[in-house]
Design an enzyme around this catalytic site. Structure first.
Site, mmCIF file in Angstrom:
data_model
loop_
_atom_site.group_PDB
_atom_site.id
_atom_site.type_symbol
_atom_site.label_atom_id
_atom_site.label_comp_id
_atom_site.label_asym_id
_atom_site.label_seq_id
_atom_site.Cartn_x
_atom_site.Cartn_y
_atom_site.Cartn_z
ATOM 1 N N CYS A 261 4.282 5.062 20.727
ATOM 2 C CA CYS A 261 3.219 4.715 19.613
ATOM 3 C C CYS A 261 2.635 6.314 19.411
ATOM 4 C CB CYS A 261 1.999 3.884 20.165
ATOM 5 S SG CYS A 261 0.996 3.483 18.668
ATOM 6 N N CYS B 89 -4.931 6.018 20.510
ATOM 7 C CA CYS B 89 -6.075 5.275 20.764
ATOM 8 C C CYS B 89 -6.432 5.579 22.254
ATOM 9 C CB CYS B 89 -6.075 3.860 20.572
ATOM 10 S SG CYS B 89 -5.597 3.191 18.818
ATOM 11 N N CYS C 132 -6.026 2.914 25.282
ATOM 12 C CA CYS C 132 -4.784 2.200 25.378
ATOM 13 C C CYS C 132 -3.675 2.842 26.130
ATOM 14 C CB CYS C 132 -4.076 1.687 23.861
ATOM 15 S SG CYS C 132 -2.512 1.104 23.710
ATOM 16 N N CYS D 72 -4.022 -7.086 27.342
ATOM 17 C CA CYS D 72 -3.852 -6.348 26.264
ATOM 18 C C CYS D 72 -4.123 -4.638 26.573
ATOM 19 C CB CYS D 72 -5.596 -6.561 25.399
ATOM 20 S SG CYS D 72 -5.454 -7.980 25.051
ATOM 21 N N GLY E 92 3.478 -0.019 20.123
ATOM 22 C CA GLY E 92 3.555 0.445 18.697
ATOM 23 C C GLY E 92 2.674 -0.077 17.834
HETATM 24 N N1 SAH Z 1 -1.066 -0.835 17.548
HETATM 25 C C1 SAH Z 1 -1.489 -2.232 17.228
HETATM 26 C C2 SAH Z 1 -0.940 -3.172 18.027
HETATM 27 C C3 SAH Z 1 -0.823 -2.927 19.540
HETATM 28 S S1 SAH Z 1 -2.384 -3.046 20.644
HETATM 29 C C4 SAH Z 1 -2.843 -2.341 16.899
HETATM 30 O O1 SAH Z 1 -3.783 -1.176 17.292
HETATM 31 O O2 SAH Z 1 -3.847 -3.369 16.748
HETATM 32 C C5 SAH Z 1 -2.799 -4.779 20.667
HETATM 33 C C6 SAH Z 1 -4.578 -5.041 20.787
HETATM 34 O O3 SAH Z 1 -4.681 -4.584 22.113
HETATM 35 C C7 SAH Z 1 -5.137 -4.182 20.001
HETATM 36 O O4 SAH Z 1 -6.274 -4.848 19.214
HETATM 37 C C8 SAH Z 1 -5.602 -3.045 20.732
HETATM 38 O O5 SAH Z 1 -6.642 -2.426 20.123
HETATM 39 C C9 SAH Z 1 -5.939 -3.690 22.247
HETATM 40 N N2 SAH Z 1 -6.005 -2.988 23.184
HETATM 41 C C10 SAH Z 1 -5.397 -1.647 23.429
HETATM 42 N N3 SAH Z 1 -5.547 -1.248 24.850
HETATM 43 C C11 SAH Z 1 -6.646 -2.133 25.233
HETATM 44 C C12 SAH Z 1 -7.163 -2.197 26.414
HETATM 45 N N4 SAH Z 1 -7.129 -1.321 27.373
HETATM 46 N N5 SAH Z 1 -8.092 -3.374 26.549
HETATM 47 C C13 SAH Z 1 -8.156 -4.152 25.779
HETATM 48 N N6 SAH Z 1 -7.494 -4.132 24.374
HETATM 49 C C14 SAH Z 1 -6.730 -3.297 24.339
#
Ligand code: SAH
Length: 344
Positions: free
Chosen positions: A110, A114, A117, A331, A157
């Site tokens: 990706c 973020c 993530c 998530c 992704g």
């Molecule tokens: N790239 C897309 C989809 C993938 S992530 C997006 O950003 O929406 C799917 C979801 O999980 C997103 O809402 C993301 O912000 C969340 N997410 C990522 N890391 C996380 C974490 N450590 N704890 C909780 N949610 C998380």
């Protein structure tokens, strides 16, 4: 060789006409692939041997085998697939009272970065094709002998960074002659790629759009999600309003609560102001701590307070159940870092 699962029905008909075949043959093959979920062309018994041979020579059915499967204590399952070029991807299956829901990956790696993530810091390799996205669902259905009823693009992704393939995958999954999952049971999640949100509003798809919001000020959001430096909250929320207006569909805002970061009452107040008047729903996610991550989960008490504040002020909010956390399938926990290149 071309992946026959990359084509939606209209495109497959064109391919067949170019091969000198009748369009209805394409429809028969489409049904074998996506409705019957066959793994070989020879199972397509109403297709002539000649045509089957032609298909074998020109196309692959892109069949994934499960390399590794982990089952969490709550029944959530995580699969590791070899995408047939040595790269691996992860897919998660969750069981709810209303059926099975699958979380698919849209890219290998990706680019969004973020901070909270687990996909971050992992080299971006490439986009998945439509067929590679859809095959994750078909492979899990074959493996478990089930019918999946919901699809969320929340794996590895950024779906809107792979726009054409993702939209095409949605059309394939949605087609009544194949997998036949209603668009309302398909969710696309985005970190906020504004131009693509405007574009998506014009597609006439009825799928649900989820926006990973996570913060209520630009400073805070930029510190968590670099994409906010390109498309700030103002631009993002404008695009969301346009999307709701054009599609009449409710948007789902994801908000991962991290202790002492974005979880106090001031944040909840600002969130109410930002979302006031929008047809929407807020999904509160207790943030999952990732390896070396700086963010930790808010207390349950805080999460409930946050939810109650939103609900009391006219914003529908629910707390997402944490599924699969003991197998790193929750998530944001899917990470390619642990996935070895597959030895051929
Ligand atoms: N790239 C897309 C989809 C993938 S992530 C997006 O950003 O929406 C799917 C979801 O999980 C997103 O809402 C993301 O912000 C969340 N997410 C990522 N890391 C996380 C974490 N450590 N704890 C909780 N949610 C998380």
């Amino acid at each position: 060789m071309k992946n026959i699962k990359d084509y939606n029905l209209e495109e497959l008909k064109k391919e067949f006409v170019e091969m000198g075949e009748k369009p209805f043959r394409a429809e028969q093959v489409f049904k074998w692939i996506f409705e019957a979920n066959v793994t070989t062309f020879d199972e397509m018994t109403n297709i002539s041997l000649d045509l089957r041979e032609k298909l074998k020579q020109n196309y692959t059915l892109c069949i994934y085998n499960v390399i590794k499967k982990q089952v969490a204590s709550d029944g959530t399952k995580k699969y590791l697939f070899d995408v047939l070029d040595g790269n691996a991807i992860e897919t998660v299956l969750m069981q709810y009272h209303h059926g099975y829901s699958i979380c698919v990956s849209s890219q290998i790696g990706c680019k969004m970065g973020c901070k909270f993530c687990a996909s971050t810091g992992i080299q971006f390799v490439r986009n998945l094709t439509s067929g590679e996205i859809v095959e994750q669902l078909l492979a899990v259905e074959r493996e478990e002998n089930i019918k999946i009823s919901n699809v969320v693009f929340m794996g590895i992704g950024e779906p809107l960074d792979n726009y054409n393939n993702v939209v095409n995958a949605v059309r394939i999954i949605n087609n009544p002659k194949g997998i036949n999952i209603g668009a309302r049971h398909i969710s696309l999640s985005t970190s906020g790629l504004v131009p693509q949100i405007y574009k998506l509003a014009e597609e006439n798809l009825q799928c649900t759009l989820s926006i990973s919001l996570h913060a209520t000020t630009d400073d805070k959001r930029s510190s968590m999600m670099p994409i906010n430096n390109t498309y700030n909250l103002n631009l993002l929320l404008k695009a969301c309003k346009d999307y709701i207006e054009k599609t009449n569909r409710r948007i789902s805002f994801e908000y991962a609560l991290a202790k002492d970061n974005n979880d106090n009452l001031e944040d909840a107040k600002r969130l109410v102001q930002l979302l006031k008047g929008m047809i929407c729903h807020v999904n509160l996610i207790p943030i999952n701590k990732i390896e070396n991550g700086t963010y930790t989960k808010s207390s349950n008490e805080n999460i409930i307070k946050f939810r109650d504040y939103l609900n009391e002020h006219g914003i529908v909010a629910t707390i997402r159940r944490e599924l699969g956390s003991d197998i790193d399938a929750a998530c944001g926990q899917l990470r390619r870092k642990n996935l070895k290149k597959i030895e051929k």
